[in-house]
Design an enzyme around this catalytic site. Sequence first.
Site: not given
Length: 601
Positions: A265, A270, A314, A354
């Site tokens: 993470k 984002r 990200e 992702f």
Amino acid sequence: MGAAGDLPYSVLADFYERIESTSSRLAMTDYLVALFKKTPPEVIDKVVYLTQGQLRPDYEGVELGVAEKLALRALAKASGRHLKDVEDLYKKTGDIGAVAEKLLTAPGGGLLEFFGTPVQKKELTVSQVYSALMKIAQASGEGAQETKVNTLVALLQDAKPKEARYILRTVLGRLRLGIADMTILDALAAAFAGSKAARDVIERAYTKHPDLGYIAKLLATKGLDAVASLKIEVGIPVLPMLAERLSDPAEILEKLGGKCLAEYKYDGERVQAHKSGDKVLLFSRRLENITHHYPDVVEYVKRLKVREAIVEGEIVAYNPDTGEMLPFQELMHRRRKYDVEKAMKEYPVRVYLFDVIYMDGEELIEKPLDQRRLILEKIVPEGDEDILLSTAKVVGDAKDLLHFFEQAISEGCEGVMCKSIGPGSIYQMGARGWLWIKFKRDYRMEMTDTVDLVVVGGFHGRGKRAGTYGALLMAAYDPETDTFKTVCKVGTGFTDEDLAKLPELLDPYKIPHRHPRVFSKIEADVWFVPAVVLEIIGAEITLSPLHTCALNKLEEGAGLAIRFPRFTGRYRFDKKPEQATTESELIEMYKSQKKTALQQS
């Protein structure tokens, strides 16, 4: 009445006044239903946009761009008053809409009346107001300021006092109705389709095509089937999937069926990247177009081995000398309007992808995550150091998950995202569910993880804080009821600079009563439309009879509160209020903290 296929703007202003005066969420929805039923299909899109306080959907980035001074100048000119008198009145009231209403109601309230000529105002329609506002938004280059002022003056001279109130608030982005997108969806379903099943169809379409004006017009003119057939399109962002949070690796694995894809993470921004040939658009978590801020990321996305795709990732700042990831705060230097090239050199970024949502004409949202990940692996260029796959591994053991988590933390990440990889691991647009779970630092007796809370009320400062806010009433979001429930009053962590900035930041959202979507036992000095999100940390989460977050869910008569809350200094402008920490997340944090405390004792 207005022209055929149009609506008098006075009808809209009357409904806004009713909506503004209610503190009942049901009444607010009922007023909207009545408004939509009264609106001709030809202008339903414009009515929806204006009710949202905008002219186009967020992702198109159409901004009115009218400064306070310019609006005051236009009002002075339209009312035939001296600018200084208008400014003084505005300083006293703080509401430009109320000032406009007062000046245009008073004798001599208008330029022609001021010179003793009676004037017959023509009836303003929604289309006329919308067109004038669009002209203001699109004015650019030499003479743009004068075009804006003159267009606004002409509009105000035709406006009745109440209409002027809402026109000026709209122009400054301060409509203050605080109507959520979900409330508009409820009202559209009730007005045009009338069933719960229809509401679900409309919401599903909205997650793929988040343009409420467009959906309203489609529904009003072509019906529910046309709305149901909306598809994902490159260039139109989908609502991002959201995650729940837990802090026990064994519990996470249990929730995800025994194994999951654990993924770093990253502490970045984002991004939803849309590629069509050589054309690339970048959208934030809030669906704002951020392409301009990241010309380097645009070039990276062009390298993907695919003609057309929508991918998620990200954007992370890094130190070019060491390769180390830098915290989110460093990335905020990239959000400049000017000197973008300079910021790009000073704060280089990488993109860690992702997910892939769409590729070459095919929607991938119904495919399980393991299949989407394989597709993503094929389109990311091998060995590229700027656009990479997120670091991830499949884990089925709590110790392995904990070890991977510690590895992520040591490399500068916030924690780990744990994602379901079973047959049902679809991409749930706009939904927060247990398919994705945030695993962040453990909540021991001290609260080491931050939460993002919404400002819903304020308390006047005293002494050194006179003239600003001494404390703010903060709330978590409850998606079940679409309400904001209080969790703490925060007054520490603010620098002198922050304190000076608070009135400027919050006063545009000030309203005379508690907002219908706010559930609070505490009476604030000032109430706000839920809009501004702040990052908060505290000592621990405790039960409290004063707060409404999780009220009666853990103990009768008690809700959850954050003890010794403190502002971290991070304004979450990247988050909509509905993307704040949820009530269920706080319940999980409380349970986890309690469990850890028992283990330690």
